[in-house]
Design a protein around this motif. Structure first.
Motif, PDB file in Angstrom:
ATOM      1  N   GLU A  93       7.007-103.681 -18.806  1.00 42.48           N
ATOM      2  CA  GLU A  93       7.317-103.830 -20.230  1.00 42.48           C
ATOM      3  C   GLU A  93       6.502-102.905 -21.134  1.00 42.48           C
ATOM      4  OE1 GLU A  93       8.446-108.043 -21.359  1.00 42.48           O
ATOM      5  OE2 GLU A  93       7.110-108.449 -19.659  1.00 42.48           O
ATOM      6  N   LEU A  94       5.193-102.847 -20.923  1.00 42.48           N
ATOM      7  CA  LEU A  94       4.348-102.069 -21.828  1.00 42.48           C
ATOM      8  C   LEU A  94       4.409-100.569 -21.561  1.00 42.48           C
ATOM      9  CD1 LEU A  94       2.224-101.908 -24.065  1.00 42.48           C
ATOM     10  CD2 LEU A  94       0.470-102.281 -22.311  1.00 42.48           C
ATOM     11  N   LEU A 115       6.880 -98.210 -23.092  1.00 46.42           N
ATOM     12  CA  LEU A 115       6.872 -98.141 -24.546  1.00 46.42           C
ATOM     13  C   LEU A 115       5.993 -97.021 -25.097  1.00 46.42           C
ATOM     14  CD1 LEU A 115       6.610-101.931 -25.545  1.00 46.42           C
ATOM     15  CD2 LEU A 115       8.665-100.492 -25.517  1.00 46.42           C
ATOM     16  N   PHE A 116       4.948 -96.618 -24.346  1.00 45.43           N
ATOM     17  CA  PHE A 116       3.983 -95.694 -24.953  1.00 45.43           C
ATOM     18  C   PHE A 116       3.737 -94.407 -24.174  1.00 45.43           C
ATOM     19  CE2 PHE A 116       1.125 -98.003 -22.145  1.00 45.43           C
ATOM     20  CZ  PHE A 116       0.123 -97.089 -21.837  1.00 45.43           C
ATOM     21  N   ILE A 125       2.967-100.233 -31.520  1.00 47.16           N
ATOM     22  CA  ILE A 125       3.059-100.710 -30.135  1.00 47.16           C
ATOM     23  C   ILE A 125       1.791-101.456 -29.745  1.00 47.16           C
ATOM     24  CG2 ILE A 125       3.141 -99.939 -27.727  1.00 47.16           C
ATOM     25  CD1 ILE A 125       5.087 -97.745 -28.642  1.00 47.16           C
ATOM     26  N   ARG A 181       2.065-104.773 -31.225  1.00 47.67           N
ATOM     27  CA  ARG A 181       3.017-105.558 -30.435  1.00 47.67           C
ATOM     28  C   ARG A 181       2.402-106.004 -29.110  1.00 47.67           C
ATOM     29  NH1 ARG A 181       8.866-103.631 -27.847  1.00 47.67           N
ATOM     30  NH2 ARG A 181       9.201-105.584 -26.696  1.00 47.67           N
TER      31      ARG A 181
END
Length: 258
Positions: free
Chosen positions: A125-126, A129-130, A232, A235
């Motif tokens: 998931e993480l 994102l980045f 992010i 989040r």
């Protein structure tokens, strides 16, 4: 009186814990920035890529995490109750003189380890994102940066045991009935402070803005560009770090009176 005695006896206070959690925010933000230097580098997570490594039965990142944890275990890292291995099975014993850590937690703390959940959250998931798509071949360095992120997140989330312990000591009369009833919902309500959580999310977002700015002298065009998107990081705390910390707190408290 009981509250004062408990805090004096081992130095555990909510203020000291908060200071540590704030310092750990820096570590997490910097670890994300370092990982973001590399693209996704998907072979790092492909079991077929590491299949030729002697003794490996997983991906390169699994191999590096396991081997690093084994070395760190020999050096005594996991004698510290604040540290939690991702692959605890068959870790070698420490080979250094033991350090006597303060016994501030109930023995039930030993059974609380949610690193599998943290591992799945980070990679599934993480991470997407980045980091940017792509492959630059730096697979070992990529896995090393992943390990730093994982360990920083694990330490922060499992600090929930200490948070739960000091809150339990300070408000024992409120926590004991819920623990005896094994009432998770009430425990979650007791542990939740929405204003504090919002403040934490804003603080880590600001840290990501401050630490992650692209600085070039005489170039105003980089204003607002960051190595990791600050939203992010906010989040990360709102969706995962804070909820998982509360999961750790609840799991610990449910056995606090055992």
């Amino acid at each position: 009186m009981a509250k004062a005695e408990s805090n004096v006896s081992d130095g555990l206070t909510l203020e000291l814990i908060r200071e540590s959690l704030i310092r750990q925010e820096d570590t997490i933000v910097f670890s994300l920035i370092e990982r973001a230097r590399f693209p996704l580098n998907s072979p790092t997570y492909d079991k077929s890529y590491a299949s030729s490594v002697p003794g490996s039965c997983g991906s390169l990142v699994e191999f590096i995490v396991k081997e690093t944890e084994a070395i760190q275990a020999k050096a005594g890292r996991y004698e510290n109750p604040e540290e939690h291995p991702f692959f605890p099975d068959n870790l070698p014993p420490s080979q250094v003189p033991p350090h006597k850590y303060p016994e501030v937690l109930h023995p039930a703390a030993m059974s609380v380890n949610i690193n599998k959940i943290i591992w799945d959250m980070y990679f599934n998931e993480l991470l997407p994102l980045f980091v940017t798509p792509g492959d630059d071949g730096n697979y070992a360095s990529t896995a090393t940066r992943d390990l730093e992120c994982l360990q920083a997140l694990s330490r922060r989330i499992h600090y929930g045991k200490l948070v739960a312990e000091v809150k339990f000591r300070d408000e024992r009369k409120d926590y004991e009935p819920a623990i005896r009833a094994q009432d998770r919902d009430t425990l979650i309500n007791l542990l939740t402070f929405a204003r504090v959580e919002e403040a934490v999310k804003k603080r880590v977002e600001k840290k990501a803005m401050t630490f992650g700015q692209e600085v070039k002298l005489g170039d105003e065009g980089n204003k607002g560009k960051y190595k990791v998107n600050p939203a992010i990081v906010s989040r990360l705390y709102g969706d995962w770090v804070i909820p998982l910390t509360k999961d750790v707190e609840v799991e610990y408290l449910l056995h606090r009176l055992d």
